[in-house]
Write a protein that holds these residues in place. Sequence first.
Motif, PDB file in Angstrom:
ATOM      1  N   ASP A 333       0.844  -1.194   0.000  1.00 50.76           N
ATOM      2  CA  ASP A 333       0.000   0.000   0.000  1.00 50.76           C
ATOM      3  C   ASP A 333       0.882   1.249   0.000  1.00 50.76           C
ATOM      4  OD1 ASP A 333      -1.824   1.994   0.404  1.00 50.76           O
ATOM      5  OD2 ASP A 333      -2.668   1.184   2.257  1.00 50.76           O
ATOM      6  N   MET A 411      -3.657  -5.686   3.333  1.00 51.51           N
ATOM      7  CA  MET A 411      -4.896  -5.630   2.552  1.00 51.51           C
ATOM      8  C   MET A 411      -6.063  -6.141   3.383  1.00 51.51           C
ATOM      9  SD  MET A 411      -4.345  -8.815  -0.086  1.00 51.51           S
ATOM     10  CE  MET A 411      -4.162 -10.504   0.505  1.00 51.51           C
ATOM     11  N   GLY A 491      -8.946  -7.971  -8.893  1.00 52.07           N
ATOM     12  CA  GLY A 491      -9.089  -6.967  -7.838  1.00 52.07           C
ATOM     13  C   GLY A 491     -10.186  -7.327  -6.862  1.00 52.07           C
ATOM     14  N   THR A 492      -9.870  -8.197  -5.915  1.00 56.00           N
ATOM     15  CA  THR A 492     -10.868  -8.643  -4.935  1.00 56.00           C
ATOM     16  C   THR A 492     -10.694  -7.978  -3.581  1.00 56.00           C
ATOM     17  OG1 THR A 492      -9.488 -10.476  -4.161  1.00 56.00           O
ATOM     18  CG2 THR A 492     -10.926 -10.910  -6.044  1.00 56.00           C
ATOM     19  N   ARG A 494      -8.826  -4.649  -0.944  1.00 52.59           N
ATOM     20  CA  ARG A 494      -8.628  -3.199  -0.867  1.00 52.59           C
ATOM     21  C   ARG A 494      -7.603  -2.921   0.225  1.00 52.59           C
ATOM     22  NH1 ARG A 494     -12.960  -4.524   2.161  1.00 52.59           N
ATOM     23  NH2 ARG A 494     -13.261  -3.476   4.169  1.00 52.59           N
ATOM     24  N   SER A 495      -7.102  -1.710   0.262  1.00 52.68           N
ATOM     25  CA  SER A 495      -6.111  -1.333   1.271  1.00 52.68           C
ATOM     26  C   SER A 495      -6.807  -0.695   2.469  1.00 52.68           C
ATOM     27  CB  SER A 495      -5.098  -0.355   0.669  1.00 52.68           C
ATOM     28  OG  SER A 495      -5.771   0.818   0.234  1.00 52.68           O
ATOM     29  N   TYR A 499      -8.532   3.655   0.747  1.00 51.54           N
ATOM     30  CA  TYR A 499      -8.369   3.011  -0.557  1.00 51.54           C
ATOM     31  C   TYR A 499      -8.740   4.010  -1.646  1.00 51.54           C
ATOM     32  CZ  TYR A 499      -8.644  -0.401  -4.327  1.00 51.54           C
ATOM     33  OH  TYR A 499      -8.441  -1.091  -5.501  1.00 51.54           O
ATOM     34  N   LYS A 500      -7.765   4.387  -2.448  1.00 50.61           N
ATOM     35  CA  LYS A 500      -7.978   5.386  -3.487  1.00 50.61           C
ATOM     36  C   LYS A 500      -8.138   4.767  -4.869  1.00 50.61           C
ATOM     37  CE  LYS A 500      -5.205   8.607  -0.759  1.00 50.61           C
ATOM     38  NZ  LYS A 500      -3.963   9.418  -0.679  1.00 50.61           N
ATOM     39  N   GLY A 501      -8.093   3.438  -4.921  1.00 47.29           N
ATOM     40  CA  GLY A 501      -8.270   2.752  -6.195  1.00 47.29           C
ATOM     41  C   GLY A 501      -6.973   2.443  -6.902  1.00 47.29           C
ATOM     42  N   TRP A 502      -5.888   3.128  -6.507  1.00 50.38           N
ATOM     43  CA  TRP A 502      -4.617   2.928  -7.196  1.00 50.38           C
ATOM     44  C   TRP A 502      -3.448   2.654  -6.256  1.00 50.38           C
ATOM     45  CZ3 TRP A 502      -1.542   6.410  -4.879  1.00 50.38           C
ATOM     46  CH2 TRP A 502      -2.120   7.606  -4.420  1.00 50.38           C
TER      47      TRP A 502
END
Length: 613
Positions: A333, A411, A491-492, A494-495, A499-502
Amino acid sequence: MSKMGATIIPAPHRCFNMRNPLAKALVLFISVSLFGTLLLQQSGDIDVRAAFFKTASTAKDAVSSQRPLGGNHPQSGWGGDSVHTPVELTGAYQPDHPNELGNITTNGNMHCDYDMDRLREWKKKYKLQDRFEYTRRYIQVSRQPIARKSLTKLDQDFLSDHVKVVDVNKHYQPEACPAPLVVPVSRSPYPSTANASDFMFGVSTTYKRFVDPKTNPTNEWKYWLTDNNGSSNGGKLLLMLMGASDSEMADVREQLTSVGIDVDVYRSSPSDEMAVRYLTLVPTLYNHPLRSQKKWLVTCDDDTFFPSLHALIAQFETYDHTKPKYIGTFSEDSNNVMRHGEQAFGGAGVFLSVPLAALVTDNFAQCKSPEKIKEANTGWGPQGDVLLRKCIYEHSPVRLTLLDSLWQLDMLGDPSGFYESGIQPLSLHHYRGGGWHSALPFHYTKVSHLCGEECMMQRFMTADDFVISNGFSVAYYPEGTDDLDFDQLEGTFRSAPDYKGWNLDFKWGPQRAGLAKTGRKLSWDLQEAEIIWEDDEQKAAEGGNKRDQSEEGQNGSAQQEKKKKRERRKVKEVRQIYVRKHDDWRWKLADGATLMSRFDGVVELVWLPDTKE
């Protein structure tokens, strides 16, 4: 489009895939029409007109009666094809595919009976319905002098007949087993033959965490610190327990040494900051009497797991241990890297050469001063990783050497995108839930004892669109896989917390879209695995533990020496139990509400060793 210099022709639309029954019927109708036209043009005395129109009518009916894919028809099941339509067993079931009966085998090592006691146990343990789908599949390993592949395509089907629904309140006759799937794997070494004598590991935790069944690390540590037969693999563990009593320290030592782990147990002061307790591991490791026999001193967390010891050892043989070396990895991350800095993140494992550990030990008092503890507070309290990095950077020119195959795994959510990626990780972390993801690496790696370390998490795709991510999941793709890039992670996850998507992309790369709630994927997740050892079955057949009886009266050192001379324990088979709940939030159609299956499901994979070894 092109990839790596090669032109790739776009895949055809899925409706023309010949696995699709609608496509098959359309082709049949067109073929019959063309053939009939030719016959009409060439016929003399033969009256083919009536036969032609009768056959064409049959093909047309076939086209109009096809069920849609995706399980959205009440009778279609989760596959949309008859072979994937659940069939409830009523007694002595036999496959209704005559063309596949030639694949049925009666191999003496394969038994396709219905152990109702086990099925009832699973029903209770995993809270399954009384009636659930059950599939047993044998897999024959073929160990070959080949490189490990992330994804291996097989020309066999995963299913040879209908998906079967069993009722735990009934009994069924045994069935003949279909021929096993044959999977080629690299001839990689087995976990039990690893020699970790170059490494000494340091871990700081609490007695409460150690004895809690949810966080007890004994099974995981046994995998990477022993030969899995009661003896150490040469790796040394120094365990620091915060504020533990003498009896608690003795209890922990007894538990660990009883499974073969070479461990020394220490008490750390609860008055010290957590970051200081972590930093204290370095001088504790360096000042140990065995330090002169070691090349690498490692700090890690109690939920750090090393699944591939041979690969880890081989990697560190490429580094010069006589020089000051600081080796580890960033968080996946980017938010965490920006927040905490560019240091090695401890959950993935921090590897110090002995010369660098000497430098930290010499400067320990300065590195843990109140001023440095304050500087190590990144907003989430003082961080041990930051304290260690500052100590190294401020007292030497040494900088971090990145090793990307170590994994911090910062994650949340469904971790399947990572564990189904086909990679071979050198470390895993954060797998015990409690806010992070949940995983079972001790069970995932049991199959490594049969097929070698490299086959864990290796993927095998069958001709009927199943993908086995060995040790983690069995996934089915009812609309096929032609348009899915298996070189990208799904993509299962998230951080945390932002989570900003990138922010996971810089290490994992952009992930392909997740398939939850699309009707395009159905997955069974591994819940447990069991190794059946050949010598255990032999001892049972002989009515007792013959080996233990023969060693009775020998002193401990003689027994240990004898153990070292024994050959690797051979595995008869490994059984893996994968479970899918019918109401899993992921396995729904694109409307987000319709379930892909009305039954829970269990897939049992039974792995057989290479018969040529």
